[in-house]
Design a protein around this motif. Structure first.
Motif, mmCIF file in Angstrom:
data_model
loop_
_atom_site.group_PDB
_atom_site.id
_atom_site.type_symbol
_atom_site.label_atom_id
_atom_site.label_comp_id
_atom_site.label_asym_id
_atom_site.label_seq_id
_atom_site.Cartn_x
_atom_site.Cartn_y
_atom_site.Cartn_z
ATOM 1 N N SER A 86 -46.782 -20.307 -18.257
ATOM 2 C CA SER A 86 -48.277 -20.527 -18.222
ATOM 3 C C SER A 86 -48.851 -20.502 -17.017
ATOM 4 O O SER A 86 -50.230 -20.200 -16.561
ATOM 5 N N GLN A 87 -48.106 -21.102 -15.995
ATOM 6 C CA GLN A 87 -48.511 -21.101 -14.510
ATOM 7 C C GLN A 87 -48.468 -19.784 -13.826
ATOM 8 O O GLN A 87 -49.117 -19.677 -12.679
ATOM 9 N N ALA A 88 -47.947 -18.688 -14.114
ATOM 10 C CA ALA A 88 -47.583 -17.592 -13.736
ATOM 11 C C ALA A 88 -48.419 -16.446 -14.304
ATOM 12 O O ALA A 88 -48.369 -15.346 -14.166
ATOM 13 N N THR A 89 -49.366 -16.691 -15.596
ATOM 14 C CA THR A 89 -49.832 -16.011 -16.231
ATOM 15 C C THR A 89 -51.289 -16.705 -16.622
ATOM 16 O O THR A 89 -51.787 -17.847 -16.153
ATOM 17 N N THR A 90 -52.382 -15.761 -16.877
ATOM 18 C CA THR A 90 -53.738 -16.072 -17.073
ATOM 19 C C THR A 90 -54.204 -16.325 -18.427
ATOM 20 O O THR A 90 -55.353 -16.940 -18.928
ATOM 21 N N HIS A 91 -53.925 -15.067 -19.359
ATOM 22 C CA HIS A 91 -54.378 -15.009 -20.748
ATOM 23 C C HIS A 91 -53.567 -14.742 -21.611
ATOM 24 O O HIS A 91 -53.788 -15.174 -22.854
ATOM 25 N N ILE A 92 -52.442 -14.510 -21.676
ATOM 26 C CA ILE A 92 -51.420 -14.129 -22.760
ATOM 27 C C ILE A 92 -51.099 -15.401 -23.362
ATOM 28 O O ILE A 92 -50.919 -16.481 -22.912
ATOM 29 N N GLY A 93 -51.046 -15.334 -24.694
ATOM 30 C CA GLY A 93 -50.579 -16.672 -25.483
ATOM 31 C C GLY A 93 -49.197 -16.995 -25.283
ATOM 32 O O GLY A 93 -48.453 -16.072 -25.225
ATOM 33 N N LEU A 94 -49.086 -18.194 -25.832
ATOM 34 C CA LEU A 94 -47.609 -18.724 -25.599
ATOM 35 C C LEU A 94 -47.160 -19.349 -26.878
ATOM 36 O O LEU A 94 -47.829 -20.583 -27.378
ATOM 37 N N VAL A 95 -46.325 -18.954 -27.633
ATOM 38 C CA VAL A 95 -45.728 -19.214 -28.864
ATOM 39 C C VAL A 95 -44.571 -20.026 -28.909
ATOM 40 O O VAL A 95 -43.459 -19.448 -28.564
ATOM 41 N N ALA A 96 -44.410 -21.360 -29.500
ATOM 42 C CA ALA A 96 -43.297 -22.089 -29.131
ATOM 43 C C ALA A 96 -42.707 -22.459 -30.612
ATOM 44 O O ALA A 96 -43.425 -22.905 -31.565
ATOM 45 N N THR A 97 -41.510 -22.184 -30.850
ATOM 46 C CA THR A 97 -40.627 -22.454 -32.095
ATOM 47 C C THR A 97 -40.201 -23.884 -32.194
ATOM 48 O O THR A 97 -39.507 -24.211 -31.172
ATOM 49 N N THR A 98 -40.684 -24.779 -33.146
ATOM 50 C CA THR A 98 -39.869 -25.935 -33.222
ATOM 51 C C THR A 98 -39.777 -26.217 -34.874
ATOM 52 O O THR A 98 -40.526 -25.705 -35.821
ATOM 53 N N SER A 99 -38.974 -27.217 -35.062
ATOM 54 C CA SER A 99 -38.468 -27.114 -36.715
ATOM 55 C C SER A 99 -39.398 -28.390 -37.352
ATOM 56 O O SER A 99 -39.799 -29.326 -36.442
ATOM 57 N N THR A 100 -39.445 -28.254 -38.369
ATOM 58 C CA THR A 100 -40.230 -29.311 -39.287
ATOM 59 C C THR A 100 -38.955 -30.179 -39.953
ATOM 60 O O THR A 100 -39.248 -31.210 -40.741
ATOM 61 N N ILE A 101 -37.651 -29.995 -39.729
ATOM 62 C CA ILE A 101 -36.779 -30.370 -40.431
ATOM 63 C C ILE A 101 -36.230 -31.610 -39.772
ATOM 64 O O ILE A 101 -35.758 -32.743 -40.090
ATOM 65 N N PHE A 102 -36.092 -31.558 -38.370
ATOM 66 C CA PHE A 102 -35.528 -32.200 -37.477
ATOM 67 C C PHE A 102 -36.639 -33.107 -36.653
ATOM 68 O O PHE A 102 -37.627 -32.491 -36.299
ATOM 69 N N GLY A 103 -36.239 -34.306 -35.950
ATOM 70 C CA GLY A 103 -37.298 -34.658 -34.823
ATOM 71 C C GLY A 103 -38.485 -35.509 -35.809
ATOM 72 O O GLY A 103 -38.454 -35.583 -36.770
ATOM 73 N N HIS A 104 -39.457 -35.923 -34.735
ATOM 74 C CA HIS A 104 -40.722 -36.661 -35.293
ATOM 75 C C HIS A 104 -41.962 -35.577 -35.096
ATOM 76 O O HIS A 104 -42.101 -35.210 -34.046
ATOM 77 N N PRO A 105 -42.792 -35.544 -36.182
ATOM 78 C CA PRO A 105 -44.197 -34.741 -35.829
ATOM 79 C C PRO A 105 -45.099 -35.307 -34.568
ATOM 80 O O PRO A 105 -45.694 -34.709 -34.048
ATOM 81 N N TYR A 106 -44.921 -36.720 -34.134
ATOM 82 C CA TYR A 106 -45.598 -37.156 -32.925
ATOM 83 C C TYR A 106 -45.170 -36.211 -31.820
ATOM 84 O O TYR A 106 -45.917 -35.912 -31.161
ATOM 85 N N VAL A 107 -43.900 -36.106 -31.646
ATOM 86 C CA VAL A 107 -43.271 -35.474 -30.617
ATOM 87 C C VAL A 107 -43.800 -34.093 -30.256
ATOM 88 O O VAL A 107 -44.347 -33.509 -29.206
ATOM 89 N N VAL A 108 -43.779 -33.202 -31.462
ATOM 90 C CA VAL A 108 -44.253 -32.010 -31.583
ATOM 91 C C VAL A 108 -45.600 -31.888 -31.329
ATOM 92 O O VAL A 108 -46.191 -31.081 -30.431
#
Length: 455
Positions: A86-108
Motif C-alpha cells: 500500500s505504501q508503494a501504490t496509490t490507487h489499486i485495491g488490496l484483497v487479503a484472504t483469511t479464514s473464518t474457521i481458525f482464529g478470532h473475529p476481533y483479530v481479523v
C-alpha cells in the motif's frame, strides 16, 4: 435507449513467480521469490500502471503446505504484505484472504480495518471457509468441522467482524477540547455477541474507514457458499471453466442476493481466468508449450488421479480419459475434489482431451485457461460479461511480471478501445473502483450513497 454495457472489473491473483507451476524455473534466483518484497512490489506497480482494480492475495491457514514441495509458495502473511504494498501504490485495491474457521473475529476485524486506513480506503477481506489437514494440525485441532458447522462458524465470524467495523463511527471522535472528551461514548456502538462458536464484546479501536466497511470477497462455488456470499459478500471469487455452468452460477447468486433484499448489481461475480498471451496464436501456444515442458507430468497425473479417485496407472498419458472408470469411481471422490472433478470432466468432454491435455489444463490452480492473442483474450472477457456469466475476472498470470505486462500493454488497451475499461482511476477507494456503494451501518436510516461506476 439501450443500457450501457457492464465495465470490466479485474483483479490480479498475486504469486511471486506467476500462476504456471513451472514459471519459477524461468526466473533468476527462484529460491528467494516467496519472501522477496521487491518481486511483489514489481507486480503491484505493473498492475497499478494498468489501472487494474485490485491485487488479490490468496492464502491458506496453517504451516508449510505441499505446494512448497513443487513451486514457490505463499510464505508471507497477506495483510502484512499488502500493508507494505500500500505504501508503494496509490490507487489499486488490496484483497487479503483469511479464514473464518481458525482464529478470532476481533483479530481479523482489526487487521483489515487497519489496512483500510493505512491504504486510505483500498482494503478488502476475502473470506474462506476451507480446512486442510495442515491447517488443523497447525492450530492444534484434532478434527475439522462438517459443512453445516463450518458455515455456522462463518456466519458468527462475519457478524462479529462487520459489527466491529461499524462500532466506532467517525462522528464519535469529537475531539472536544472544552469538554475534555476525545471519543464520545454515547456515539460508540459496541458489539455484544455470545455465539455458539465465537463471542465478542466492546468496540474496535479503529474507527469506520474511508469506504465505510472494507469490501468483502468470498471464495467458493458450493450451494452453501453461494447462499453465504449472497448474504454477506460484495464480490464472489469462483472457479468456472465453462460458460454454461458459469451463467447458471451467475443467475443463481444474483437471485439469492435479490432474495436477501439486495441490489444484485451490488454483488459482483469474478471467476478466475488464466490467460497466456502471444502476439499470434502460434506464439501463445508455443509459450504455453515451453512452460509446460518444465512441469512434472507424473505429479500432475497423480493429481488428476486423486480428483478422479483412481490410481495413476489407470490414466495412460496419451490415451483418452477413461470415462467409464471415472464414473464408476465417483462415490470414492473426496469432498474437496468434487468441484474440480466436475469442472475438469466437463471441459475435457467439450474439447476431447487426452489424459495429458487434461493434466496440463491448470488442474492445480483450477481456473479456466485461454491461450491466444490479445484480441482473443479481450473478446473472450467481453463475451463472458455480455452473456451474464461474469462481472469481471481475477487474473492468474503465467509468469511474473512478463505475463502481466502482456496483459497490461496488449489486452487492456483493447478493452479500453471497446469502452469497457477505465483509462484512469477516477476515485480513491476500492468500492469506487468496483462500482460498489459506500457502505454504511445498516442501523443508520440515511440512504446509501452511490460512489459511481468506477470505470
Amino acid at each position: 435507449m439501450p443500457s450501457p454495457k457492464k465495465p470490466v472489473r479485474l483483479g490480479v491473483n498475486v504469486l511471486a513467480s506467476g500462476r504456471h507451476d513451472a514459471a519459477w524455473k524461468t526466473l533468476p534466483d527462484p529460491a528467494s521469490l516467496s519472501t522477496d518484497i521487491d518481486a511483489f512490489l514489481r507486480i503491484a506497480r505493473v498492475a497499478e500502471r494498468g489501472k487494474i482494480d485490485a491485487l488479490f492475495l490468496a492464502d491458506g491457514p496453517g504451516g508449510l503446505v505441499e505446494e512448497a514441495l513443487h513451486r514457490p509458495w505463499r510464505a508471507l502473511d497477506p495483510v502484512t504484505l499488502l500493508a507494505a504494498l500500500s505504501q508503494a501504490t496509490t490507487h489499486i485495491g488490496l484483497v487479503a484472504t483469511t479464514s473464518t474457521i481458525f482464529g478470532h473475529p476481533y483479530v481479523v476485524a482489526r487487521q483489515i480495518a487497519s489496512l483500510d486506513h493505512i491504504s486510505k480506503g483500498r482494503a478488502a477481506w476475502n473470506i474462506i471457509t476451507s480446512q486442510t489437514p495442515v491447517a488443523l494440525a497447525a492450530y492444534g485441532l484434532p478434527h475439522g468441522f462438517d459443512q453445516d458447522e463450518r458455515y455456522r462458524r462463518a456466519t458468527e465470524f462475519v457478524e462479529i467482524v462487520t459489527g466491529l467495523w461499524d462500532s466506532l463511527p467517525r462522528d464519535a471522535i469529537v475531539a472536544d477540547r472544552d469538554r475534555h472528551v476525545f471519543v464520545d461514548p454515547a456515539r460508540v456502538r459496541p458489539v455484544a455477541v455470545e455465539g455458539r462458536h465465537f463471542s465478542a464484546r466492546g468496540a474496535l479501536s479503529a474507527p469506520v474507514g474511508p469506504q465505510g466497511r472494507p469490501v468483502i470477497f468470498q471464495a467458493g462455488q458450493s450451494e452453501d457458499s453461494k447462499a453465504f456470499g449472497a448474504r454477506y459478500a460484495d464480490a464472489l471469487f469462483t472457479g468456472q471453466r465453462l460458460i454454461g455452468p458459469a451463467k447458471k452460477f451467475y443467475a443463481d447468486v444474483k437471485a439469492l442476493a435479490r432474495g436477501q433484499g439486495r441490489d444484485p448489481a451490488q454483488l459482483l461475480v469474478m471467476p478466475g481466468l488464466f490467460p497466456i498471451v502471444g502476439s499470434t496464436e502460434e506464439e501463445a501456444l508455443r509459450r504455453k508449450a515451453d512452460l509446460d515442458a518444465g512441469l512434472d507430468i507424473e505429479f500432475l497425473r497423480g493429481e488428476l488421479a486423486r480428483h478422479f479417485a483412481l490410481d495413476p496407472d489407470d490414466l495412460p498419458l496419451d490415451a483418452p480419459l477413461p470415462y467409464d472408470r471415472i464414473e464408476a469411481a465417483e462415490p470414492r471422490v473426496p469432498i474437496a475434489s468434487r468441484w474440480p472433478r466436475r469442472q475438469i470432466l466437463a471441459e475435457a468432454v467439450e474439447h476431447g482431451w487426452t489424459v495429458r491435455q487434461a493434466a496440463l489444463s491448470n488442474i492445480v490452480g483450477g481456473h479456466r485457461m485461454i491461450v491466444g492473442t490479445p484480441e482473443a483474450v479481450a473478446s473472450d472477457i467481453l463475451h463472458w460479461l455480455d452473456a451474464d456469466a461474469a462481472d469481471g475476472f481475477n487474473l492468474n498470470v503465467d509468469v511474473q511480471t512478463s505475463g502481466l505486462e502482456d496483459i497490461v500493454d496488449a489486452v487492456l488497451p483493447l478493452l479500453r478501445k471497446a469502452g469497457r475499461f477505465r483509462d484512469e482511476y477516477t476515485g480513491q477507494t476500492l468500492r469506487h473502483h468496483l462500482g460498489l456503494d459506500h457502505s454504511v451501518d445498516p442501523r443508520d436510516a440515511a440512504p446509501v450513497r452511490r460512489t459511481g461506476t468506477g470505470r
